[in-house]
Design a protein around this motif. Structure first.
Motif, PDB file in Angstrom:
ATOM      1  N   ASN A   7      79.742 -46.408  -2.487  1.00 44.79           N
ATOM      2  CA  ASN A   7      80.829 -45.957  -3.339  1.00 44.79           C
ATOM      3  C   ASN A   7      81.794 -45.132  -2.493  1.00 44.79           C
ATOM      4  O   ASN A   7      81.380 -44.289  -1.713  1.00 44.79           O
ATOM      5  CB  ASN A   7      80.225 -45.108  -4.457  1.00 44.79           C
ATOM      6  CG  ASN A   7      81.236 -44.634  -5.458  1.00 44.79           C
ATOM      7  OD1 ASN A   7      82.434 -44.788  -5.281  1.00 44.79           O
ATOM      8  ND2 ASN A   7      80.738 -44.061  -6.530  1.00 44.79           N
ATOM      9  N   ARG A   9      84.229 -43.158  -3.801  1.00 44.88           N
ATOM     10  CA  ARG A   9      84.758 -42.015  -4.531  1.00 44.88           C
ATOM     11  C   ARG A   9      84.253 -40.728  -3.882  1.00 44.88           C
ATOM     12  O   ARG A   9      83.067 -40.580  -3.626  1.00 44.88           O
ATOM     13  CB  ARG A   9      84.323 -42.073  -5.990  1.00 44.88           C
ATOM     14  CG  ARG A   9      84.983 -40.986  -6.834  1.00 44.88           C
ATOM     15  CD  ARG A   9      84.568 -41.067  -8.267  1.00 44.88           C
ATOM     16  NE  ARG A   9      85.048 -42.319  -8.845  1.00 44.88           N
ATOM     17  CZ  ARG A   9      84.504 -42.884  -9.901  1.00 44.88           C
ATOM     18  NH1 ARG A   9      83.463 -42.348 -10.492  1.00 44.88           N
ATOM     19  NH2 ARG A   9      84.984 -44.008 -10.376  1.00 44.88           N
ATOM     20  N   HIS A  10      85.145 -39.818  -3.599  1.00 47.24           N
ATOM     21  CA  HIS A  10      84.860 -38.514  -2.980  1.00 47.24           C
ATOM     22  C   HIS A  10      84.338 -38.628  -1.551  1.00 47.24           C
ATOM     23  O   HIS A  10      83.666 -37.721  -1.064  1.00 47.24           O
ATOM     24  CB  HIS A  10      83.881 -37.684  -3.830  1.00 47.24           C
ATOM     25  CG  HIS A  10      84.296 -37.529  -5.247  1.00 47.24           C
ATOM     26  ND1 HIS A  10      85.444 -36.878  -5.613  1.00 47.24           N
ATOM     27  CD2 HIS A  10      83.724 -37.946  -6.398  1.00 47.24           C
ATOM     28  CE1 HIS A  10      85.557 -36.893  -6.932  1.00 47.24           C
ATOM     29  NE2 HIS A  10      84.530 -37.545  -7.426  1.00 47.24           N
ATOM     30  N   VAL A  11      84.602 -39.736  -0.886  1.00 45.02           N
ATOM     31  CA  VAL A  11      84.207 -39.909   0.510  1.00 45.02           C
ATOM     32  C   VAL A  11      85.377 -39.452   1.381  1.00 45.02           C
ATOM     33  O   VAL A  11      86.502 -39.926   1.203  1.00 45.02           O
ATOM     34  CB  VAL A  11      83.842 -41.378   0.826  1.00 45.02           C
ATOM     35  CG1 VAL A  11      83.604 -41.586   2.304  1.00 45.02           C
ATOM     36  CG2 VAL A  11      82.609 -41.783   0.036  1.00 45.02           C
ATOM     37  N   PRO A  12      85.143 -38.529   2.320  1.00 40.95           N
ATOM     38  CA  PRO A  12      86.240 -38.093   3.193  1.00 40.95           C
ATOM     39  C   PRO A  12      86.761 -39.254   4.043  1.00 40.95           C
ATOM     40  O   PRO A  12      86.027 -40.196   4.364  1.00 40.95           O
ATOM     41  CB  PRO A  12      85.608 -37.021   4.079  1.00 40.95           C
ATOM     42  CG  PRO A  12      84.251 -36.769   3.552  1.00 40.95           C
ATOM     43  CD  PRO A  12      83.899 -37.839   2.596  1.00 40.95           C
ATOM     44  N   ASP A  13      88.026 -39.164   4.407  1.00 39.32           N
ATOM     45  CA  ASP A  13      88.654 -40.231   5.194  1.00 39.32           C
ATOM     46  C   ASP A  13      87.963 -40.447   6.533  1.00 39.32           C
ATOM     47  O   ASP A  13      87.816 -41.583   6.977  1.00 39.32           O
ATOM     48  CB  ASP A  13      90.132 -39.918   5.431  1.00 39.32           C
ATOM     49  CG  ASP A  13      90.951 -40.035   4.156  1.00 39.32           C
ATOM     50  OD1 ASP A  13      90.517 -40.756   3.235  1.00 39.32           O
ATOM     51  OD2 ASP A  13      92.020 -39.394   4.096  1.00 39.32           O
ATOM     52  N   ARG A  37      93.537 -44.438  -8.465  1.00 33.48           N
ATOM     53  CA  ARG A  37      94.118 -43.094  -8.481  1.00 33.48           C
ATOM     54  C   ARG A  37      93.560 -42.236  -9.601  1.00 33.48           C
ATOM     55  O   ARG A  37      93.466 -41.028  -9.486  1.00 33.48           O
ATOM     56  CB  ARG A  37      95.631 -43.182  -8.646  1.00 33.48           C
ATOM     57  CG  ARG A  37      96.325 -43.764  -7.468  1.00 33.48           C
ATOM     58  CD  ARG A  37      97.810 -43.752  -7.676  1.00 33.48           C
ATOM     59  NE  ARG A  37      98.437 -44.456  -6.567  1.00 33.48           N
ATOM     60  CZ  ARG A  37      99.701 -44.712  -6.503  1.00 33.48           C
ATOM     61  NH1 ARG A  37     100.498 -44.333  -7.475  1.00 33.48           N
ATOM     62  NH2 ARG A  37     100.194 -45.347  -5.469  1.00 33.48           N
ATOM     63  N   GLY A  39      90.550 -42.542 -11.042  1.00 33.42           N
ATOM     64  CA  GLY A  39      89.093 -42.455 -11.053  1.00 33.42           C
ATOM     65  C   GLY A  39      88.404 -43.454 -11.958  1.00 33.42           C
ATOM     66  O   GLY A  39      87.245 -43.275 -12.308  1.00 33.42           O
ATOM     67  N   MET A  42      85.596 -47.300  -8.854  1.00 29.91           N
ATOM     68  CA  MET A  42      84.998 -46.473  -7.809  1.00 29.91           C
ATOM     69  C   MET A  42      85.370 -46.918  -6.404  1.00 29.91           C
ATOM     70  O   MET A  42      85.312 -46.137  -5.482  1.00 29.91           O
ATOM     71  CB  MET A  42      83.496 -46.448  -7.959  1.00 29.91           C
ATOM     72  CG  MET A  42      82.830 -47.769  -7.797  1.00 29.91           C
ATOM     73  SD  MET A  42      81.093 -47.627  -8.110  1.00 29.91           S
ATOM     74  CE  MET A  42      80.678 -49.334  -8.271  1.00 29.91           C
TER      75      MET A  42
END
Length: 120
Positions: A7, A9-13, A37, A39, A42
């Motif tokens: 997933n 979602r909320h994974v740093p670049d 954008r 949410g 995912m």
């Protein structure tokens, strides 16, 4: 059938970039769907093949274990260097900002709970 590997979602670049580079270096035939954008979707990394999914999952598990260790060591170095991020350290570094945030939180909580307190 597609296999969802991770997933986004909320994974740093930087983590997503490292995973892309890992998959490219090991010739994993993956595709990526971006998170929406708002949410709703995912996003993530996907593969089509069962064998490719097992190979990619093993690479991803190994990468995440190594990343965890790197992040843990960096956190422990920050703690040892006195750069901990907690309420007390924030209060010492920026007392006015921290107290204003705490007061704001209490005001919002009070306004949110006011109807329930008046019922009783």
């Amino acid at each position: 059938m597609p296999h969802h590997l991770m997933n986004l979602r909320h994974v740093p670049d930087d983590e997503a970039d490292e995973i892309r580079a890992l998959f490219d270096a090991h010739d994993v035939a993956y595709y990526e769907t971006p998170p929406s954008r708002w949410g709703i979707s995912m996003g993530g990394f996907w593969v089509h093949d069962d064998a490719e999914a097992a190979r990619a999952r093993a690479l991803l598990d190994d990468y995440q274990r190594q990343r965890f260790e790197r992040q843990r060591q960096a956190y422990e170095q920050r703690l040892a260097g006195g750069e901990s991020v907690g309420v007390w350290s924030m209060l010492r570094r920026r007392p006015v900002r921290t107290l204003a945030a705490c007061i704001g939180i209490l005001v919002i909580m009070g306004l949110s709970l006011l109807p329930f307190v008046r019922i009783g």
